[in-house]
Design an enzyme around this catalytic site. Structure first.
Site, PDB file in Angstrom:
ATOM      1  N   HIS A   1     -39.358 -11.789  11.837  1.00 28.44           N
ATOM      2  CA  HIS A   1     -38.689 -11.310  10.618  1.00 28.44           C
ATOM      3  C   HIS A   1     -38.537 -12.432   9.595  1.00 28.44           C
ATOM      4  O   HIS A   1     -38.102 -13.527   9.946  1.00 28.44           O
ATOM      5  CB  HIS A   1     -37.314 -10.772  11.017  1.00 28.44           C
ATOM      6  CG  HIS A   1     -36.577 -10.046   9.945  1.00 28.44           C
ATOM      7  ND1 HIS A   1     -35.224 -10.164   9.778  1.00 28.44           N
ATOM      8  CD2 HIS A   1     -36.988  -9.168   8.996  1.00 28.44           C
ATOM      9  CE1 HIS A   1     -34.825  -9.380   8.792  1.00 28.44           C
ATOM     10  NE2 HIS A   1     -35.879  -8.766   8.288  1.00 28.44           N
TER      11      HIS A   1
ATOM     12  N   HIS B   1     -36.172 -12.487  -0.643  1.00 29.68           N
ATOM     13  CA  HIS B   1     -35.531 -11.245  -0.214  1.00 29.68           C
ATOM     14  C   HIS B   1     -34.641 -10.673  -1.301  1.00 29.68           C
ATOM     15  O   HIS B   1     -34.726  -9.502  -1.652  1.00 29.68           O
ATOM     16  CB  HIS B   1     -34.711 -11.515   1.049  1.00 29.68           C
ATOM     17  CG  HIS B   1     -34.029 -10.302   1.604  1.00 29.68           C
ATOM     18  ND1 HIS B   1     -32.827  -9.834   1.112  1.00 29.68           N
ATOM     19  CD2 HIS B   1     -34.371  -9.456   2.600  1.00 29.68           C
ATOM     20  CE1 HIS B   1     -32.470  -8.757   1.773  1.00 29.68           C
ATOM     21  NE2 HIS B   1     -33.385  -8.504   2.684  1.00 29.68           N
TER      22      HIS B   1
HETATM   23  O1  G3P Z   1     -39.013  -4.719   7.132  1.00 35.95           O
HETATM   24  C1  G3P Z   1     -37.918  -4.727   7.959  1.00 35.95           C
HETATM   25  C2  G3P Z   1     -36.766  -5.472   7.332  1.00 35.95           C
HETATM   26  O2  G3P Z   1     -37.227  -6.680   6.806  1.00 35.95           O
HETATM   27  C3  G3P Z   1     -36.066  -4.684   6.274  1.00 35.95           C
HETATM   28  O3  G3P Z   1     -34.865  -5.245   5.907  1.00 35.95           O
HETATM   29  O4  G3P Z   1     -33.417  -6.423   4.326  1.00 35.95           O
HETATM   30  O5  G3P Z   1     -34.520  -7.696   6.155  1.00 35.95           O
HETATM   31  O6  G3P Z   1     -35.857  -6.863   4.251  1.00 35.95           O
HETATM   32  P1  G3P Z   1     -34.662  -6.615   5.132  1.00 35.95           P
HETATM   33 MG    MG Z   2     -37.833  -7.488   4.905  1.00 32.51          MG
END
Ligand code: G3P
Ligand code: MG
Length: 258
Positions: A15, A57
């Site tokens: 992630h 992000h």
């Molecule tokens: O793509 C999964 C996840 O990354 C979505 O949430 O807020 O971490 O971008 P976020």
């Molecule tokens: Mg994400």
């Protein structure tokens, strides 16, 4: 049972690049994800000034850099002046906000697969989908498997479909809405992505019946990961690259990750 036509992508995905190993959405984060054994990385992309996509992000630089203000108010060169590493740890001082082009090129160089999340407020969503999809198609070329574009923004996904119809797309939701079948079909999606606590065996079966893959985020507990895999989830995204390891499936005698 994993169907590789339905899900030809890695099944355990880091992630925001390197999860908790490094500052999110940076080149060092991508390298740390790769060094931890992850062949597939998720990262977030949004447009800076002049329509240049960068890894970020949030809509502002406040949380993950030493600057203040909206990403869209700075061009890529101004963003490069910011420190995107020191908030995470002293050893990352001087890390930059990367352009999408530089991150995608690094993925190609290292042989990494990417889940490229399109982040955009509605006013910029169509431009974001169009520009990022065009750049992704150019940089990743005939990479196999192709990168997967995902977004909470259906406008961004529709624009990506218009300019790069062959790049696979995934619709991101928190909890699947009642009409997820119609929404994913309209966008020509390959997958549905939702919070892991919204996943049930019934949802997995329904998504597979619709011919789609199901990805769950963000799964940071190895026990939960194994439950999801035993239920038949296609992929998970994790921050905990040491605990939810890329080789978890093989360790438990299930099908190995791609
Ligand atoms: O793509 C999964 C996840 O990354 C979505 O949430 O807020 O971490 O971008 P976020
Ligand atoms: Mg994400």
């Amino acid at each position: 049972m994993l169907n590789k036509t339905r899900w030809p992508f890695p099944r355990i995905i880091a992630h925001r690049g390197g999860g908790t190993l490094g500052p999110e959405n940076t080149l060092v984060g991508l390298r740390l994800g790769a060094a931890a054994g992850f062949g597939g990385l998720e990262f977030d992309v949004r447009l800076a000034r002049h329509g240049v996509p960068v890894l970020m992000h949030d809509a502002t630089v406040d949380r993950t850099t030493d600057g203040r203000g909206a990403v869209v108010d700075r061009d890529a060169a101004e963003l490069r002046q910011l420190d995107a590493g020191s908030w995470f740890g002293n050893e990352f001082v001087g890390e930059h906000v990367p352009t999408f082009d530089s991150a995608a090129t690094l993925c190609r160089t290292l042989g990494l697969w990417a889940n490229i999340e399109l982040k955009a407020e509605e006013a910029a969503a169509a431009d974001t989908g169009r520009i990022v999809a065009q750049q992704a198609a150019r940089v990743f070329g005939d990479a196999s498997p192709a990168p997967l574009l995902s977004s909470f923004s259906e406008t961004a996904l529709a624009a990506a479909k218009d300019v790069a119809p062959d790049l696979p797309r995934g619709l991101l939701v928190e909890t699947p809405p009642a009409d997820w079948r119609a929404r994913t079909q309209t966008l020509g999606c390959r997958s549905l992505h939702c919070r892991h606590d919204a996943v049930t065996p019934e949802l997995i079966a329904a998504v597979h019946d619709a011919g789609l893959g199901l990805l769950a985020y963000t799964v940071n507990d190895p026990g939960r990961a194994m439950v999801l895999f035993e239920w038949g989830i296609d992929a998970i995204v994790t921050d905990e690259l040491k605990a939810v390891r890329a080789d978890l499936l093989a360790q438990y005698g299930l099908e190995p990750p791609v």
